[in-house]
Structure formats: structure tokens, C-alpha cells
Design an enzyme around this catalytic site. Structure first.
Site, PDB file in Angstrom:
ATOM      1  N   GLY A   1     -20.993 -17.720 -17.427  1.00  7.44           N
ATOM      2  CA  GLY A   1     -21.441 -17.313 -16.081  1.00  7.44           C
ATOM      3  C   GLY A   1     -22.145 -18.422 -15.327  1.00  7.44           C
ATOM      4  O   GLY A   1     -22.490 -18.270 -14.152  1.00  7.44           O
TER       5      GLY A   1
ATOM      6  N   TYR B   1       0.832  -1.222   0.000  1.00  2.83           N
ATOM      7  CA  TYR B   1       0.000   0.000   0.000  1.00  2.83           C
ATOM      8  C   TYR B   1       0.860   1.263   0.000  1.00  2.83           C
ATOM      9  O   TYR B   1       0.427   2.316  -0.457  1.00  2.83           O
ATOM     10  CB  TYR B   1      -0.967  -0.006   1.200  1.00  2.83           C
ATOM     11  CG  TYR B   1      -2.169  -0.900   0.943  1.00  2.83           C
ATOM     12  CD1 TYR B   1      -3.344  -0.378   0.424  1.00  2.83           C
ATOM     13  CD2 TYR B   1      -2.100  -2.270   1.193  1.00  2.83           C
ATOM     14  CE1 TYR B   1      -4.435  -1.194   0.164  1.00  2.83           C
ATOM     15  CE2 TYR B   1      -3.183  -3.095   0.939  1.00  2.83           C
ATOM     16  CZ  TYR B   1      -4.353  -2.555   0.422  1.00  2.83           C
ATOM     17  OH  TYR B   1      -5.420  -3.362   0.157  1.00  2.83           O
TER      18      TYR B   1
ATOM     19  N   GLU C   1      -8.416  -7.730   4.574  1.00  2.00           N
ATOM     20  CA  GLU C   1      -7.537  -8.728   3.945  1.00  2.00           C
ATOM     21  C   GLU C   1      -6.849  -9.580   5.018  1.00  2.00           C
ATOM     22  O   GLU C   1      -6.699 -10.788   4.850  1.00  2.00           O
ATOM     23  CB  GLU C   1      -6.540  -8.019   3.011  1.00  2.00           C
ATOM     24  CG  GLU C   1      -7.257  -7.515   1.747  1.00  2.00           C
ATOM     25  CD  GLU C   1      -6.595  -6.317   1.047  1.00  2.00           C
ATOM     26  OE1 GLU C   1      -5.384  -6.113   1.239  1.00  2.00           O
ATOM     27  OE2 GLU C   1      -7.309  -5.590   0.318  1.00  2.00           O
TER      28      GLU C   1
HETATM   29  C1  HEM Z   1      -6.354   2.011  -1.306  1.00  5.90           C
HETATM   30  C2  HEM Z   1      -5.637   1.324  -2.197  1.00  5.90           C
HETATM   31  C3  HEM Z   1      -6.269   0.415  -3.246  1.00  5.90           C
HETATM   32  C4  HEM Z   1      -7.468   0.515  -3.878  1.00  5.90           C
HETATM   33  C5  HEM Z   1      -8.538   1.569  -3.707  1.00  5.90           C
HETATM   34  C6  HEM Z   1      -7.563  -0.611  -4.794  1.00  5.90           C
HETATM   35  C7  HEM Z   1      -8.644  -0.864  -5.620  1.00  5.90           C
HETATM   36  C8  HEM Z   1      -8.781  -1.993  -6.398  1.00  5.90           C
HETATM   37  C9  HEM Z   1      -9.962  -2.327  -7.165  1.00  5.90           C
HETATM   38  C10 HEM Z   1     -11.216  -1.483  -7.245  1.00  5.90           C
HETATM   39  C11 HEM Z   1      -9.730  -3.504  -7.774  1.00  5.90           C
HETATM   40  C12 HEM Z   1     -10.696  -4.281  -8.685  1.00  5.90           C
HETATM   41  C13 HEM Z   1     -11.571  -5.163  -7.816  1.00  5.90           C
HETATM   42  C14 HEM Z   1     -12.530  -5.986  -8.644  1.00  5.90           C
HETATM   43  O1  HEM Z   1     -12.131  -7.035  -9.129  1.00  5.90           O
HETATM   44  O2  HEM Z   1     -13.660  -5.555  -8.831  1.00  5.90           O
HETATM   45  C15 HEM Z   1      -8.399  -3.932  -7.409  1.00  5.90           C
HETATM   46  C16 HEM Z   1      -7.783  -5.068  -7.880  1.00  5.90           C
HETATM   47  C17 HEM Z   1      -6.423  -5.294  -7.755  1.00  5.90           C
HETATM   48  N1  HEM Z   1      -5.555  -4.601  -6.947  1.00  5.90           N
HETATM   49 FE1  HEM Z   1      -6.004  -3.025  -5.789  1.00  5.90          FE
HETATM   50  N2  HEM Z   1      -6.418  -1.341  -4.711  1.00  5.90           N
HETATM   51  C18 HEM Z   1      -5.598  -0.752  -3.782  1.00  5.90           C
HETATM   52  C19 HEM Z   1      -4.356  -1.206  -3.392  1.00  5.90           C
HETATM   53  C20 HEM Z   1      -3.647  -2.190  -4.036  1.00  5.90           C
HETATM   54  C21 HEM Z   1      -2.288  -2.559  -3.745  1.00  5.90           C
HETATM   55  C22 HEM Z   1      -1.441  -1.965  -2.634  1.00  5.90           C
HETATM   56  C23 HEM Z   1      -1.928  -3.533  -4.637  1.00  5.90           C
HETATM   57  C24 HEM Z   1      -0.588  -4.227  -4.770  1.00  5.90           C
HETATM   58  C25 HEM Z   1       0.434  -3.622  -5.332  1.00  5.90           C
HETATM   59  C26 HEM Z   1      -3.085  -3.792  -5.470  1.00  5.90           C
HETATM   60  C27 HEM Z   1      -3.137  -4.736  -6.468  1.00  5.90           C
HETATM   61  C28 HEM Z   1      -4.308  -5.131  -7.110  1.00  5.90           C
HETATM   62  C29 HEM Z   1      -4.349  -6.201  -8.085  1.00  5.90           C
HETATM   63  C30 HEM Z   1      -3.165  -7.026  -8.578  1.00  5.90           C
HETATM   64  C31 HEM Z   1      -5.691  -6.316  -8.481  1.00  5.90           C
HETATM   65  C32 HEM Z   1      -6.249  -7.282  -9.521  1.00  5.90           C
HETATM   66  C33 HEM Z   1      -5.993  -6.599 -10.829  1.00  5.90           C
HETATM   67  C34 HEM Z   1      -6.494  -7.289 -12.032  1.00  5.90           C
HETATM   68  O3  HEM Z   1      -6.831  -8.460 -11.952  1.00  5.90           O
HETATM   69  O4  HEM Z   1      -6.515  -6.610 -13.073  1.00  5.90           O
HETATM   70  N3  HEM Z   1      -4.097  -2.969  -5.087  1.00  5.90           N
HETATM   71  N4  HEM Z   1      -7.848  -2.992  -6.568  1.00  5.90           N
END
Ligand code: HEM
Ligand SMILES: Cc1cc2nc3c(=O)[nH]c(=O)nc-3n(C[C@H](O)[C@H](O)[C@H](O)COP(=O)(O)OP(=O)(O)OC[C@H]3O[C@@H](n4cnc5c(N)ncnc54)[C@H](O)[C@@H]3O)c2cc1C
Length: 400
Positions: free
Chosen positions: A277, A98, A140
Site C-alpha cells: 500500500g 449497460y 465516465e
Molecule cells: C449500473 C450498472 C453498474 C454498476 C452498479 C456497476 C458496479 C460496479 C462496481 C461496484 C465495481 C467495483 C468498483 C471498485 O473497484 O470498487 C465495478 C467494477 C467493474 N465493472 Fe461495473 N457496474 C455497472 C455496469 C458495468 C458495465 C455495463 C460493465 C461492462 C460490461 C461493467 C464492468 C465492470 C468491470 C470490468 C469492473 C472491474 C471488475 C474487476 O476488476 O473485477 N460494469 N462495477
């Protein structure tokens, strides 16, 4: 809780920040992956980067969270946070990351908004970021704890004990833990990530719903091969699973995750799907059959034709094995295999959806949007309708 000073600044700047979020998130991912290319190897999905879906999901979630804080400073938007936390656990995000995201996100905000980012504005948005990050980190941590793994330590090897061709485009893999240990606890409706090394050496993750009873020793995933349309490349992971993986091979799977999971109430259930689905619905149906459920169950599925309908015979058989279940199928191109099926797109008129039902929905977004409208018309309250999206959820924050 959001401080009063920050709330005032947030209210004044939310329209400008929300309006620039598309550019901010584009720059954010660009600079983060330039400096930290390892995050693209085995963490972020490069298909979702190419389509911009992940960028839009991130932007929508931040704007949605900030808006919710302003409306209700003491309450966290549970559905939004839960959806993200489950996806984060399925890819192994850890709390130290983060700080990395914060650095590049706030760098991008400063670049895009320039002088408008006064120290007060930066402090207010910083507060929003850490309130959201804190809420996600806590959720988490709980999910990792419940899964019995250390944060981020989600991967395990599984052996393919059977490969089964379901339709011309869909294949199932039946899996057993390669170490011979018990399969981890999962809830019907949940998914796992599959981690594959692509031909260029980069690891890619994709999620697949569990399509068999998650209470048994074996797990099954059912994968549709994604063909590239209009010059776009074929889907890389689904293609590799179809072309390269067979009985006896090993796959690396994450712990199960997902906030859309079969409830344990006795109320009627309506399982609604289109195309691929159907997979989480099969997991739920198999669970109901394995537990001898007597619930009223209505299975509604739409597809191109009976030939393209994956797991069709199994759906019928499982429905027949349940004491109070019924299935209705719709096909755009009906065939003799399903004489009772309806023709055309799914239409809930005359189906008799019980108003006190719990509904699970999975399919393309336009399909789910249309069905949800029909369900609301049938008197089903919005809170009883749960849906899974086979990609970043752009519906929840209202960005699609
Ligand atoms: C406040 C901070 C964060 C927010 C608001 C956020 C938001 C999100 C959202 C909205 C999604 C898509 C969820 C869905 O499947 O509907 C997501 C997926 C993901 N996030 Fe975060 N995230 C944050 C922090 C992080 C951090 C720190 C990491 C790691 C470096 C990370 C890595 C990922 C990855 C790898 C995915 C899946 C991406 C994909 O499959 O394309 N996120 N996150
Ligand atoms: C919770 C969840 C559960 C899921 N369950 C299932 C399931 O049970 N069964 C199932 O089959 N799928 C399921 N999915 C979908 C699955 O995770 C994958 O998204 C799907 O298999 C496609 O992955 P891929 O690597 O083959 O395609 P990708 O390579 O990710 O491509 C996806 C799309 O993007 C396009 N694209 C990729 N790169 C580019 C580019 N550079 N330029 C232009 N376009 C591009 C491709 O043409 C394709 O249309 C689920 C997804 C989620 C999130």
C-alpha cells in the site's frame, strides 16, 4: 429523481432484493459470461470472479445506491459513483454495455425472486438501475473527455526502460510511452490498468498505482508478487510481470484513473500505508518533492520487516528532502537497517496526527479500519480521510 410510485415500491422490496442480491449477482455473472464469454477476455478480472469480491462489490453498490435514493431522492451518492466510474474508465467500460448488464441482471432478478417481481416491482428497480447507470455514464463520459480519449479507447503501449528489484517479492518497472509521445497527465495517487495476455490466451487486467512523480516523462509501477495461500493458485498477472517482463519489453497500460488523488491544499498531510500500500504514497511524496512543497507531511508505514518494506530507502530520502516532513515506520520483525523504527503493529498514540490534516490511507482493509478509528479518535474528521483499496471496494458500501 426517483418517482413517488417507485419510491414506495422500492421501500417495500429493498429488504427482499438486498437479501437476495448475493444469489442474484451470482446468477447474473454466470448467465452473462455464458452468453458473452468475450467479456471475460480483457475486461473482467477472473481472480475477482473466483473470490466473489466483484459480485459482492456490485451487490453492495446497488443496495447502497437504492438506499441512498430513498433517503435523498434528489442527491446521488457521490463517493460511491465516483469510485465505480474511475474503475470503469480504467477498464474501458462503454455506455452500450449497460444494456447488456441490464438484460442479465434483470433476468437474474426475475429468476431468483420469481412471482414477487410484479410489473410494478420490475419498473421501480428498472428506474433505479437506469438512474445509477445514467449517473455512471455521465461521470465516465467526463473522465474519458478529460483523459483526451474516445470512450473505451484507453490502451497505449509503453516500453520498460528499467526493471528494478525492490525486495524479494516486489519489483518496479519504469516506463516510457513506446510511441515517443508525452506521457498522459495523471494525478499523484492514481493508478493504471495493465493488460496482459495470459498463457491460455485470455487477456487479464490489473490495476497498479503510479509509484513515481506522475508529472514527469516516465511512469513507474511497483508490483508485489502474490503467492497463492492454502492451495489457491499464485496471482497470475503479478507472477507474469515478475517472471516474464524486463527492460526493453513492452506493456499495455490504460489511461490513469482513480478518485484518490493528492489535493492541492496547504493543510498538513498524513500518508498512511501498510505493505505494498506504500505505492500511491510514493507517487504523492515524489509529487510533493517535485513541486517544492513546504506542507507539513507525516508518513506512517507498517510492514513485516525492513527487508520486506518496498521503497523504504526512497521513502526516507524523499521525506528528508522535504522541509517539514517526518516518517515513522512500524515493523513486526524490526532490523538493524531502521534503528529508530517502532516494533509491532501501527499505533497512532503519541504520533501527533494534526487534527486539521488530510489523510490518505492504503493497505489491507482490517489495517485501514483500525487506523481510521485511531484517526477519528485523534480528531480528524471522516471527510478528511481518503483511502484506496487494492481490489473491489467492499468497504464503501459497507459489505465488508
Ligand atoms: C449500473 C450498472 C453498474 C454498476 C452498479 C456497476 C458496479 C460496479 C462496481 C461496484 C465495481 C467495483 C468498483 C471498485 O473497484 O470498487 C465495478 C467494477 C467493474 N465493472 Fe461495473 N457496474 C455497472 C455496469 C458495468 C458495465 C455495463 C460493465 C461492462 C460490461 C461493467 C464492468 C465492470 C468491470 C470490468 C469492473 C472491474 C471488475 C474487476 O476488476 O473485477 N460494469 N462495477
Ligand atoms: C486501485 C488499485 C491499485 C493497485 N495498486 C497496486 C500496486 O501498486 N502494487 C501491487 O502490487 N498491487 C496493486 N494492486 C493489486 C493488483 O491490481 C492485483 O490485484 C495484484 O497484483 C494481484 O493480481 P494477480 O493477477 O497477481 O492475482 P490474481 O490472479 O488476481 O489472484 C488474486 C488472489 O486470488 C486468488 N485466486 C485467484 N484465482 C483463484 C481461484 N480460482 N481459486 C481460489 N483463489 C484464487 C489468488 O490466490 C490470489 O490470492 C492494486 C489494485 C487496485 C484495485
Amino acid at each position: 429523481m426517483l418517482s413517488e410510485e417507485s419510491a414506495a415500491v422500492l421501500r417495500a422490496t429493498l429488504p427482499a432484493v438486498a437479501g437476495a442480491l448475493d444469489e442474484i449477482t451470482t446468477r447474473f455473472y454466470g448467465s452473462m459470461f455464458r452468453d458473452r464469454p468475450e467479456l471475460l477476455d480483457g475486461l473482467f478480472n477472473r481472480g475477482n470472479q473466483a473470490s466473489g469480491a466483484q459480485r459482492r462489490a456490485l451487490a453492495g453498490s446497488i443496495a447502497g445506491f437504492a438506499g441512498a435514493l430513498l433517503e435523498n431522492p434528489d442527491i446521488r451518492p457521490d463517493a460511491l459513483l465516483s469510485r465505480i466510474a474511475h474503475k470503469h474508465v480504467a477498464v474501458g467500460v462503454t455506455d452500450d454495455q449497460y444494456t447488456i448488464v441490464h438484460k442479465y441482471l434483470f433476468g437474474a432478478i426475475a429468476e431468483v425472486l420469481g412471482d414477487a417481481v410484479t410489473p410494478e416491482v420490475a419498473a421501480a428497480w428498472d428506474e433505479v438501475y437506469w438512474l445509477m447507470a445514467g449517473a455512471l455514464i455521465a461521470r465516465e463520459a467526463r473522465l474519458y473527455h478529460d483523459a483526451g480519449v474516445a470512450p473505451g479507447d484507453i490502451w497505449r503501449r509503453w516500453t520498460v526502460v528499467e526493471r528494478h528489484e525492490e525486495t524479494a517479492d516486489v519489483v518496479s518497472f519504469l516506463l516510457r510511452p513506446a510511441d515517443g509521445g508525452p506521457a498522459p497527465v495523471a494525478r499523484a495517487g492514481q493508478y493504471v490498468s495493465v493488460r496482459l495476455r495470459m498463457p491460455d490466451g485470455v487477456h487479464q487486467l490489473r490495476q497498479y498505482s503510479l509509484s513515481s512523480d506522475p508529472g514527469g516523462d516516465l511512469r513507474r509501477i511497483t508490483v508485489k508478487r502474490v503467492a497463492g495461500a492454502d492451495g489457491a493458485p499464485d496471482g497470475e498477472v503479478s507472477r507474469m510481470l515478475h517472471e516474464r517482463v524486463g527492460t526493453g519489453d513492452e506493456l499495455v497500460l490504460s489511461v490513469p484513473a482513480g478518485d484518490v488523488a493528492l489535493d492541492e491544499a496547504g493543510t498538513p498531510l498524513v500518508l498512511v500505508s501498510a505493505g505494498i500500500g506504500c505505492t500511491p504514497m510514493l507517487g504523492m511524496l515524489a509529487r510533493l518533492a517535485a513541486t517544492g512543497s513546504t506542507r507539513r507531511v507525516l508518513v506512517l508505514h507498517a510492514d513485516g520487516s525492513p527487508d520486506e518494506h518496498a521503497l523504504r530507502a526512497e521513502t526516507r530520502e524523499t521525506v528528508e528532502s522535504l522541509p517539514d516532513a517526518e516518517a515513522v515506520f512500524w515493523y513486526e520483525r524490526p532490523g538493524p537497517e531502521e534503528p529508530g523504527a517502532r516494533t509491532g503493529l501501527m499505533d497512532l498514540a503519541g504520533v501527533g496526527v494534526p487534527a486539521d490534516a488530510t489523510v490518505y490511507l492504503c493497505g489491507p482493509l482490517p489495517f485501514m479500519r483500525a487506523v481510521r478509528g485511531g484517526l477519528l479518535d485523534a480528531g480528524v474528521p471522516a471527510r478528511a480521510i481518503h483511502y484506496e483499496v487494492f481490489g473491489p471496494d467492499l468497504w464503501l458500501p459497507g459489505t465488508d
